[in-house]
Design a protein around this motif. Structure first.
Motif, PDB file in Angstrom:
ATOM      1  N   ASN A  19     -60.702  50.490  35.904  1.00 47.18           N
ATOM      2  CA  ASN A  19     -61.926  51.291  35.911  1.00 47.18           C
ATOM      3  C   ASN A  19     -61.935  52.307  37.047  1.00 47.18           C
ATOM      4  O   ASN A  19     -62.406  53.434  36.874  1.00 47.18           O
ATOM      5  CB  ASN A  19     -63.136  50.358  36.017  1.00 47.18           C
ATOM      6  CG  ASN A  19     -63.252  49.453  34.808  1.00 47.18           C
ATOM      7  OD1 ASN A  19     -63.303  49.920  33.678  1.00 47.18           O
ATOM      8  ND2 ASN A  19     -63.262  48.154  35.025  1.00 47.18           N
ATOM      9  N   CYS A  37     -62.113  56.307  36.259  1.00 42.28           N
ATOM     10  CA  CYS A  37     -63.155  57.137  36.875  1.00 42.28           C
ATOM     11  C   CYS A  37     -62.527  58.264  37.690  1.00 42.28           C
ATOM     12  O   CYS A  37     -62.947  59.427  37.600  1.00 42.28           O
ATOM     13  CB  CYS A  37     -64.048  56.277  37.776  1.00 42.28           C
ATOM     14  SG  CYS A  37     -65.095  55.108  36.900  1.00 42.28           S
ATOM     15  N   PRO A  40     -73.783  58.869  37.000  1.00 42.64           N
ATOM     16  CA  PRO A  40     -72.849  59.249  35.923  1.00 42.64           C
ATOM     17  C   PRO A  40     -71.769  60.207  36.422  1.00 42.64           C
ATOM     18  O   PRO A  40     -71.938  60.921  37.415  1.00 42.64           O
ATOM     19  CB  PRO A  40     -73.756  59.941  34.896  1.00 42.64           C
ATOM     20  CG  PRO A  40     -75.137  59.472  35.213  1.00 42.64           C
ATOM     21  CD  PRO A  40     -75.166  59.253  36.692  1.00 42.64           C
ATOM     22  N   GLY A  99     -61.813  58.697  29.515  1.00 37.81           N
ATOM     23  CA  GLY A  99     -63.009  57.859  29.498  1.00 37.81           C
ATOM     24  C   GLY A  99     -62.748  56.401  29.205  1.00 37.81           C
ATOM     25  O   GLY A  99     -61.812  55.785  29.706  1.00 37.81           O
ATOM     26  N   ARG A 100     -63.621  55.822  28.378  1.00 36.13           N
ATOM     27  CA  ARG A 100     -63.501  54.395  28.044  1.00 36.13           C
ATOM     28  C   ARG A 100     -62.176  54.092  27.363  1.00 36.13           C
ATOM     29  O   ARG A 100     -61.590  53.029  27.563  1.00 36.13           O
ATOM     30  CB  ARG A 100     -64.655  53.965  27.125  1.00 36.13           C
ATOM     31  CG  ARG A 100     -66.025  53.928  27.795  1.00 36.13           C
ATOM     32  CD  ARG A 100     -67.058  53.328  26.851  1.00 36.13           C
ATOM     33  NE  ARG A 100     -68.383  53.308  27.468  1.00 36.13           N
ATOM     34  CZ  ARG A 100     -69.443  52.769  26.888  1.00 36.13           C
ATOM     35  NH1 ARG A 100     -69.336  52.234  25.686  1.00 36.13           N
ATOM     36  NH2 ARG A 100     -70.618  52.773  27.500  1.00 36.13           N
ATOM     37  N   GLU A 113     -70.200  51.215  31.291  1.00 41.04           N
ATOM     38  CA  GLU A 113     -69.328  52.284  31.748  1.00 41.04           C
ATOM     39  C   GLU A 113     -68.319  51.728  32.765  1.00 41.04           C
ATOM     40  O   GLU A 113     -68.617  50.753  33.470  1.00 41.04           O
ATOM     41  CB  GLU A 113     -70.140  53.396  32.400  1.00 41.04           C
ATOM     42  CG  GLU A 113     -71.057  54.144  31.466  1.00 41.04           C
ATOM     43  CD  GLU A 113     -70.276  54.947  30.443  1.00 41.04           C
ATOM     44  OE1 GLU A 113     -69.167  55.427  30.768  1.00 41.04           O
ATOM     45  OE2 GLU A 113     -70.778  55.096  29.311  1.00 41.04           O
TER      46      GLU A 113
END
Length: 419
Positions: free
Chosen positions: A335, A339, A405, A134-135, A285
C-alpha cells in the motif's frame, strides 16, 4: 489496466505475477539463505559473527545503490535490458565469492553482488506500474509479494540443508544457479512493458534528465512521506534480519538446524497479513490500510521493548510481539508503494528506484548501527525497532497525510490549500 505500455504476447498475463515474484525472490534468497551459515562462515574465515554480519549491511547498501542506478536506466533502455545487466553482475560477483579468503573480501563482494541484484529486481515494480495503477496496482503487488515470500520462508531451510551436506560455499553455488535461471527468465519469458515510444523519448532526452527525474520525486513532499513511512517500517524488519543469528542462535541457544523454524514464523505471519490486505483492498483505500498497519506495528514494537526491559525475556515472550512487528509489513508494503507511485505515472522506473533505494539504505544503516551498538543483550534491538515504528507513524500522519485522498499525478508542491 494502463494502455500505454508495450506488452509482448509470449507471456500470458496470468503468469506475469509468478515470473516477477521469482525475480524479486532473488533478494530474500541472497539474504536469508546464508543466515544459518554465518557462525560457520565466521569460523572458516577466522572472524567474529558480528563482523560477518556486516556483510548483510553491505549487501543492503549495495542493493540500494543498484536500484538507484538501475531504475532510471530501465526508463531509458527498457526493463529487460537493465535486468539482464544486473543478473550478469550478480553471477560474476557470486563466482568471486566462492573464492573469497577473508571476511573483508566477502563484505566487498556482497556489495558488488547486491549492486547487480538491485539492477535486476528494480524493474519488477516498474513493470507493475507500467501496467496498473491504484487499487489494481496494490492488489498485483500484494499477489507478487505473497508468492515471493515463499523465498524467505524456505531460504533458511535450504541454507541449513546445504550446510549439512557441504559447507557455506554450497549456499553461494545455489545462488549462482538461481541467478542463471533468472537470467534465462528475463531474456526468454519476461515481457518488455515499456512502450517503444516512451523508450525513444527517454533515450533522446539529455542524460541530465535522469537527475531531473529524481529531483521531481524529491520535490513531492507527500510522496516522500509514503516513502519514508515504509523505509522505517521495513527498517524494523531489516534490524530483525541482520540480528537474527545473534538473537536466536547465540542469545536463546537455538540450534542452527532449528533456526529456520523461528525465522520462518515471522514470514508466515507476513504472508497471512498479505492475504488479508488483498481482501481489505476491496473495501478500503491503500492509504487507509497503510495507516492501520503502521499503528499495529507500533503496538508490537512497544510490547517487544516492554518485555525486554522488564527482565530477560523468554523465547516465547520475544517471539509473540516480534511476529506482530514483522507481519504488519504485509499491510504496509504494497500500500505504501502503490500510494507513492500514484504521484509519478510518467517516471515510474526512477521513482521506484528511489523508493527501493531508500528502503535498503535505511535497512543497511540501521542494521550496521544496531550491530555497532551490540551489547550482548536484546535491548538495543528492541529499542531500535520501537524508534523505527514511532518515526513511521509520525511520517504517515504528518508528511504523507494518509488520512487525505490522493490525486494521481497531483502537483509536486501539493498542499491542502491547492486541493
Amino acid at each position: 489496466m494502463r494502455s500505454d505500455s508495450a506488452t509482448d504476447n509470449r507471456l500470458p498475463t496470468r503468469w506475469l505475477a509468478l515470473w516477477l515474484a521469482a525475480l524479486v525472490a532473488l533478494t530474500p534468497f541472497s539474504i536469508d539463505t546464508y543466515l544459518p551459515a554465518i557462525p560457520a562462515i565466521a569460523e572458516a574465515l577466522g572472524s567474529e559473527v558480528a563482523r560477518v554480519q556486516h556483510s548483510l549491511s553491505s549487501f543492503l547498501l549495495g542493493f540500494a545503490a543498484g536500484q538507484l542506478m538501475g531504475g532510471p536506466l530501465s526508463d531509458r533502455w527498457g526493463r529487460r535490458t537493465v535486468g539482464t545487466i544486473g543478473l550478469i553482475i550478480f553471477v560474476f560477483s557470486t563466482l568471486l565469492i566462492l573464492w573469497s579468503k577473508s571476511v573483508e573480501q566477502l563484505i566487498a563482494l556482497r556489495f558488488s553482488q547486491a549492486l547487480g541484484g538491485g539492477f535486476a529486481t528494480v524493474i519488477c515494480t516498474a513493470i507493475v506500474r507500467d501496467l496498473y495503477s491504484g487499487r489494481e496496482a496494490a492488489r498485483t503487488l500484494s499477489t507478487i509479494t505473497t508468492m515471493m515470500l515463499l523465498a524467505p520462508l524456505v531460504a533458511p531451510v535450504i541454507g541449513s540443508v546445504l550446510m549439512v551436506i557441504g559447507d557455506w560455499r554450497w549456499i553461494f553455488t545455489f545462488l549462482l544457479c538461481y541467478a542463471l535461471a533468472m537470467l534465462v527468465l528475463v531474456r526468454k519469458l519476461l515481457p518488455e512493458t515499456l512502450s517503444p515510444t516512451t523508450q525513444a523519448r527517454h533515450r533522446s532526452a539529455p542524460k541530465r534528465h535522469l537527475l531531473r527525474n529524481y529531483a521531481q520525486v524529491l520535490r513531492n513532499r507527500r510522496a516522500l512521506g509514503f516513502l519514508g513511512t515504509q523505509s522505517f517500517v521495513s527498517g524494523s524488519m531489516f534490524i530483525y534480519i541482520t540480528t537474527a543469528p545473534f538473537v536466536f542462535m547465540e542469545n536463546f541457544g537455538v540450534a542452527a538446524e532449528r533456526f529456520p523454524l523461528f525465522f520462518g514464523a515471522g514470514i508466515l505471519g507476513l504472508i497471512v497479513m498479505m492475504q488479508l490486505n488483498i481482501r481489505l483492498l476491496k473495501f478500503f483505500e491503500p492509504r487507509q490500510i497503510l495507516l492501520a498497519g503502521v499503528g499495529l506495528q507500533l503496538l508490537g514494537c512497544c510490547l517487544l521493548l516492554l518485555n525486554t526491559l522488564t527482565g530477560e525475556p523468554s523465547l516465547l515472550r520475544w517471539m509473540l510481539p516480534l511476529l506482530i512487528v514483522v507481519a504488519c509489513i504485509g499491510l504496509t508494503g504494497p500500500n505504501a508503494a502503490a500510494c507513492y507511485l500514484e504521484f509519478f505515472p510518467g517516471i515510474s522506473g526512477s521513482a521506484n528506484a528511489l523508493y527501493g533505494t531508500s528502503l535498503f539504505i535505511t535497512g543497511g544503516i540501521l542494521g550496521g548501527l544496531v550491530n555497532g551498538l551490540h551489547t550482548g543483550t536484546l535491548v538495543p534491538i528492541a529499542a531500535s525497532m520501537c524508534a523505527c515504528a514511532v518515526t513511521a507513524l509520525v511520517l504517515v500522519l504528518l508528511v504523507a497525510r494518509a488520512r487525505e485522498p490522493i490525486e494521481a499525478g497531483q502537483p509536486v508542491h501539493d498542499s491542502p490549500r491547492s486541493r
